[in-house]
Design an enzyme around this catalytic site. Structure first.
Site, short mmCIF file in Angstrom:
data_model
loop_
_atom_site.label_atom_id
_atom_site.label_comp_id
_atom_site.label_asym_id
_atom_site.label_seq_id
_atom_site.Cartn_x
_atom_site.Cartn_y
_atom_site.Cartn_z
N GLY A 152 57.58 -5.56 30.67
CA GLY A 152 58.53 -4.73 31.43
C GLY A 152 59.21 -3.74 30.49
N ILE A 212 65.31 -7.40 28.64
CA ILE A 212 66.69 -7.31 29.12
C ILE A 212 67.22 -8.71 29.42
CG2 ILE A 212 66.43 -4.97 30.09
CD1 ILE A 212 66.51 -6.36 32.90
N ASP A 213 66.31 -9.67 29.61
CA ASP A 213 66.74 -11.03 29.98
C ASP A 213 67.44 -11.77 28.84
OD1 ASP A 213 65.49 -10.39 32.30
OD2 ASP A 213 64.00 -11.98 32.24
N VAL A 225 67.01 -0.99 38.70
CA VAL A 225 68.13 -0.14 38.25
C VAL A 225 68.64 -0.68 36.91
CG1 VAL A 225 70.58 0.32 38.76
CG2 VAL A 225 68.87 0.63 40.53
N GLU A 252 67.75 -13.76 39.69
CA GLU A 252 66.54 -13.80 40.55
C GLU A 252 65.77 -15.12 40.42
OE1 GLU A 252 63.79 -10.79 39.11
OE2 GLU A 252 63.99 -11.53 37.07
N GLU A 261 58.05 -12.24 25.38
CA GLU A 261 57.28 -13.41 25.00
C GLU A 261 55.78 -13.24 25.25
OE1 GLU A 261 57.82 -16.90 27.35
OE2 GLU A 261 58.39 -15.78 29.13
N ARG A 267 84.47 -9.39 53.02
CA ARG A 267 83.09 -9.89 53.09
C ARG A 267 82.73 -10.66 51.84
NH1 ARG A 267 80.46 -4.23 55.13
NH2 ARG A 267 80.41 -4.71 57.35
N GLY A 323 66.66 -11.94 35.63
CA GLY A 323 66.85 -13.18 34.87
C GLY A 323 65.87 -14.18 35.44
N ARG A 324 64.66 -14.13 34.86
CA ARG A 324 63.56 -14.93 35.39
C ARG A 324 63.71 -16.41 35.03
NH1 ARG A 324 58.40 -14.34 36.87
NH2 ARG A 324 58.89 -12.18 37.33
O1 F6P Z 1 61.28 -9.82 31.86
C1 F6P Z 1 62.08 -8.80 32.23
C2 F6P Z 1 62.12 -8.65 33.72
O2 F6P Z 1 63.01 -7.60 33.96
C3 F6P Z 1 62.50 -9.91 34.50
O3 F6P Z 1 63.86 -10.14 34.57
C4 F6P Z 1 61.90 -9.62 35.85
O4 F6P Z 1 61.61 -10.81 36.54
C5 F6P Z 1 60.66 -8.89 35.52
O5 F6P Z 1 60.87 -8.26 34.28
C6 F6P Z 1 60.28 -7.89 36.59
O6 F6P Z 1 59.15 -7.23 36.19
P1 F6P Z 1 58.34 -6.11 36.99
O7 F6P Z 1 58.67 -4.83 36.33
O8 F6P Z 1 56.93 -6.46 36.80
O9 F6P Z 1 58.78 -6.12 38.41
#
Ligand code: F6P
Length: 340
Positions: free
Chosen positions: A6, A123-124, A270, A219, A99, A159, A167-168
């Site tokens: 990414g 970014i994670d 974003v 996420e 990774e 609301r 954040g996978r």
């Molecule tokens: O690993 C970074 C990340 O931004 C994750 O947080 C996210 O799940 C993933 O990349 C999303 O990747 P893509 O660009 O393939 O949708």
């Protein structure tokens, strides 16, 4: 040089710094490979020098392009890499990635003897070998700005706002942005959440007379076994599920269980787009210089990392070894003080 996985704010700053130090200090010539490992497998290159990198320091994305191509999943790709490096007269490869990209880098170095140096990116912020990865601070700032804006509209309508951030495997962005943005609940992959408890806390908060609540969810957060069902999703070449959308399930449950009107904001990409913060520009610049210095010291099979605010070298194996999760004290000792 190549960038894989990414994209991430600060990639261009790394490339710019490595090229600048390499060209001006060591007299190096660079080749940019297009689209991560795909470019190395297919021999797709682009010109890369101080001139081509001018003006890119504040630019998000990557001038080299990126992909999630895994050469170990493609027939004959690893053999083609050796040929391409040879044809191009490449003496060292700088691979910038997370990774997955660094996992491939590690294998190519170990198994094929490719002279390789890594730069950690995500970014994670979930790579254990480095205290911080560039792009993380930018993502946190973007998420915090969004939460700040959501507060005023949430209060006006009384609301609940569910904000989904990236954040996978780890909830660093959710935790930092949640603390910085004054969230009423933060849900992260490290700890399965109980929807009953989340709703109870929101009701208790509103009973105390508080208006509106912000719930930040990573996420990759998972509900407690059997409490909520999440839909199956697609898988990429590295076996990662395409995430995104847990906020919708969560918001539906919160609204039906509490009766509070609930809205969803999924920040998505974003968080990865646009200009890096000053911190990330400086960290990326330090990593880029550290990487080209490592090449000239022959420190192959290593990656640069930040430890105690110093740029150090660690084996690539460490980058792909252990996941860095959120410090429980940051959740229970800090964030939780402001829950409810
Ligand atoms: O690993 C970074 C990340 O931004 C994750 O947080 C996210 O799940 C993933 O990349 C999303 O990747 P893509 O660009 O393939 O949708």
């Amino acid at each position: 040089m190549l960038t894989g996985g990414g994209d991430c704010p600060g990639l261009n700053a790394v490339i710019r710094a490595a090229v600048r130090k390499g060209e001006r200090h060591y007299g190096d010539d660079f080749v940019g490979f297009r689209d991560g490992w795909k470019g190395v497998v297919e021999g797709l290159t682009t010109r890369l020098d101080v001139e081509t990198m001018r003006g890119t320091l504040p630019r998000g994305g990557t001038v080299l392009g990126t992909s999630r191509t895994n050469p170990y999943k493609l027939d004959g790709a690893v053999e083609r890499i050796a040929g391409v490096l040879d044809d191009q007269g490449i003496e060292a490869v700088v691979a910038i990635g997370g990774e997955d990209t660094l996992g491939v880098a590690h294998r190519l170095h170990q198994e094929e003897g490719v002279p390789l140096v890594g730069v950690p990116k995500t970014i994670d912020n979930d790579l254990s070998a480095t205290e911080v990865t560039f792009g993380f601070h930018t993502a946190v700032q973007i998420a915090t700005d969004a939460i700040d804006r959501l507060h005023t509209t949430a209060e006006s309508h009384d609301r609940v706002m569910v904000v989904e951030v990236m954040g996978r495997h780890a909830g660093h962005i959710a935790t930092y942005a949640g603390i910085a943005g004054g969230a009423a609940e933060i849900l992260i992959p490290e700890e399965r959440f109980d929807i009953d408890e989340v709703c109870r806390a929101l009701v208790a908060r509103h009973e105390k007379g508080r208006y509106a609540s912000i719930v930040v969810v990573a996420e990759g957060a998972q509900p407690a076994e059997g409490s909520l069902t999440l839909a199956d999703a697609e898988v990429d070449q590295f076996g990662h599920v395409k995430l995104g959308g847990i906020a919708n399930v969560l918001a539906g449950e919160i609204e039906s269980r509490t009766g509070f009107e609930t809205r969803v904001t999924i920040l998505g990409h974003v968080q990865r787009g646009g200009t890096p913060t000053a911190y990330d520009r400086v960290l990326s610049t330090r990593f880029g210089i550290g990487a080209i210095d490592a090449v000239h010291d022959g420190a192959f099979g290593q990656m640069v990392a930040l430890r105690a605010d110093q740029i150090v070298r660690v084996p690539l194996a460490e980058a792909v070894g252990e996941l860095k999760t959120v410090d429980p004290d940051l959740v229970h000792g800090v964030a939780e003080v402001f829950f409810g």
